[in-house]
Design a protein around this motif. Structure first.
Motif, mmCIF file in Angstrom:
data_model
loop_
_atom_site.group_PDB
_atom_site.id
_atom_site.type_symbol
_atom_site.label_atom_id
_atom_site.label_comp_id
_atom_site.label_asym_id
_atom_site.label_seq_id
_atom_site.Cartn_x
_atom_site.Cartn_y
_atom_site.Cartn_z
ATOM 1 N N VAL A 53 -1.893 9.959 10.698
ATOM 2 C CA VAL A 53 -2.333 9.154 9.544
ATOM 3 C C VAL A 53 -3.847 9.244 9.408
ATOM 4 C CG1 VAL A 53 -0.426 7.498 9.762
ATOM 5 C CG2 VAL A 53 -2.592 7.065 10.953
ATOM 6 N N ALA A 77 -2.395 6.781 4.596
ATOM 7 C CA ALA A 77 -1.865 8.060 4.132
ATOM 8 C C ALA A 77 -1.219 8.760 5.329
ATOM 9 C CB ALA A 77 -2.977 8.915 3.552
ATOM 10 N N VAL A 78 0.102 8.849 5.302
ATOM 11 C CA VAL A 78 0.836 9.478 6.400
ATOM 12 C C VAL A 78 0.922 10.978 6.128
ATOM 13 C CG1 VAL A 78 2.988 9.560 7.695
ATOM 14 C CG2 VAL A 78 2.182 7.378 6.750
ATOM 15 N N SER A 79 0.231 11.774 6.930
ATOM 16 C CA SER A 79 0.182 13.215 6.684
ATOM 17 C C SER A 79 1.269 13.981 7.425
ATOM 18 C CB SER A 79 -1.183 13.779 7.079
ATOM 19 O OG SER A 79 -1.492 13.450 8.429
ATOM 20 N N ASN A 84 7.605 4.881 8.807
ATOM 21 C CA ASN A 84 6.862 5.543 7.737
ATOM 22 C C ASN A 84 6.620 4.582 6.573
ATOM 23 O OD1 ASN A 84 5.811 8.100 6.464
ATOM 24 N ND2 ASN A 84 7.435 7.600 4.995
ATOM 25 N N LYS A 85 7.656 3.830 6.196
ATOM 26 C CA LYS A 85 7.540 2.848 5.115
ATOM 27 C C LYS A 85 6.506 1.768 5.466
ATOM 28 C CE LYS A 85 10.261 -0.447 2.399
ATOM 29 N NZ LYS A 85 11.594 -1.086 2.238
ATOM 30 N N VAL A 104 2.954 3.194 5.089
ATOM 31 C CA VAL A 104 2.612 3.404 3.677
ATOM 32 C C VAL A 104 2.303 2.066 3.003
ATOM 33 C CG1 VAL A 104 3.505 4.150 1.433
ATOM 34 C CG2 VAL A 104 3.860 5.582 3.460
ATOM 35 N N GLU A 105 3.102 1.044 3.308
ATOM 36 C CA GLU A 105 2.881 -0.284 2.724
ATOM 37 C C GLU A 105 1.566 -0.903 3.192
ATOM 38 O OE1 GLU A 105 6.425 -2.428 3.703
ATOM 39 O OE2 GLU A 105 7.539 -1.660 1.974
ATOM 40 N N ASP A 146 -1.054 0.828 3.331
ATOM 41 C CA ASP A 146 -2.038 1.675 2.646
ATOM 42 C C ASP A 146 -2.617 2.795 3.505
ATOM 43 O OD1 ASP A 146 -1.840 0.346 0.184
ATOM 44 O OD2 ASP A 146 -3.221 -1.218 0.870
ATOM 45 N N SER A 172 12.178 6.449 9.409
ATOM 46 C CA SER A 172 11.861 6.145 8.000
ATOM 47 C C SER A 172 11.273 4.741 7.859
ATOM 48 C CB SER A 172 13.110 6.293 7.131
ATOM 49 O OG SER A 172 14.143 5.429 7.567
#
Length: 307
Positions: A235, A284-286, A275-276, A279-280, A282, A272
């Motif tokens: 990230v 950036a998951v690369s 990952n969620k 993302v929530e 803020d 998953s």
């Protein structure tokens, strides 16, 4: 899956005086399987194969092949089995064609010109049929061994470490041949190997044994998906992400951190969800990279992890 059992082993045991080489082993191989037979050195793989081929007698237990007792129907069963045990032996100063002709007559296989050339074509050696075997590479000898095992058109093929000593190209050739025999020729393959990546690529089902006993048995997919995976997550703002992870329910899943990534131990469903979560928040998951492999699973099973 075809539920017809080609090999059924129950309570198989082999003692060499005080050494217990195989200990109460159970396994089932079904029609059409490419069955991976895995275990560390000294686990009892070769001893088991020798018992399946009636080269040595079990101390206890039973072996059924094609639904018949091996003890009572040895000749009938072995006529339908082809095998390579360790490295195949040939008459080095004879041609590949002549070797197959001689060895085919010994085993009762079809030794017609058409059949021998068909087998050599199958394993990619037809253009070297008239070459002496002493000029063959190790990989070519392995493929010739498979051609020999196929001469009598067996239903079951038992291969003991068929890619040992091969370079990557040789491994690929043997792997492609095994898949062809399984999918196109409808052969059942029993494959003993220590090269875990090869088994992961071609096996439909597998067993892992250790110290002569079954550790796990099932489909490769089920076994690799049934446990936690090691997952690397990359990230932006890594220091801030690590802090938030430590303050959340995910801190128990975090196993290691470095400048580039966080490493978690997660179930398939949790990947998953993590990952969620990121993302929530803020970030950036690369990259989210599961590194679960048959090798990881094998090491866990044989080094005293969960069974």
């Amino acid at each position: 899956m075809n539920l017809e059992k080609i090999i059924e082993v129950k309570g198989l045991t082999k003692n060499f005086r005080k050494l217990i080489a195989v200990n109460n082993l159970d396994l089932n191989v079904y029609s059409g399987d490419v069955f991976g037979f895995l275990g560390p050195n000294g686990a009892g793989k070769s001893t088991t194969i020798r018992m399946l081929l009636s080269l040595i007698k079990p101390t206890a237990g039973s072996i059924k092949i094609f639904g018949m007792s091996l003890k009572e129907n040895r000749e009938k069963i072995l006529r339908k089995v082809g095998a390579i045990v360790e490295k195949p032996d040939f008459y080095m100063y004879l041609t590949a064609y002549k070797n197959l002709e001689i060895l085919g007559k010994i085993s009762g296989g079809d030794t017609s010109y058409k059949k021998i050339m068909e087998m050599l074509e199958l394993v990619g050696l037809s253009k070297r049929a008239k070459s002496k075997v002493k000029t063959y590479s190790h990989g070519m000898k392995q493929r010739l061994g498979i051609a020999q095992a196929l001469l009598h058109d067996p239903e079951l093929i038992i291969l003991d470490e068929p890619t040992t000593g091969l370079d990557p190209q040789g491994m690929k050739e043997i792997r492609d041949l095994i898949l062809y025999l399984s999918k196109t020729k409808n052969k059942t393959i029993f494959l003993s190997s220590h090269i875990l990546r090869e088994v992961e690529l071609i096996a439909s089902r597998m067993i892992i044994i250790n110290k002569g006993s079954t550790q796990v048995e099932g489909t490769v997919e089920e076994l690799l998906n049934s446990d936690l995976m090691s997952v690397s997550v990359e990230v932006d703002r890594m220091d801030e992400a690590v802090k938030i992870i430590h303050e959340s329910q995910w801190h128990e899943k975090l196993k290691n951190v470095n400048k580039k990534e966080m490493q978690f131990e997660l179930s398939k469903e949790e990947i998953s969800a993590l990952n969620k979560f990121l993302v929530e928040k803020d970030f950036a998951v690369s990259a989210v990279v599961p590194v679960r492999s048959l090798e990881d699973y094998f090491l866990k099973i044989t080094e005293g992890g969960d069974k």
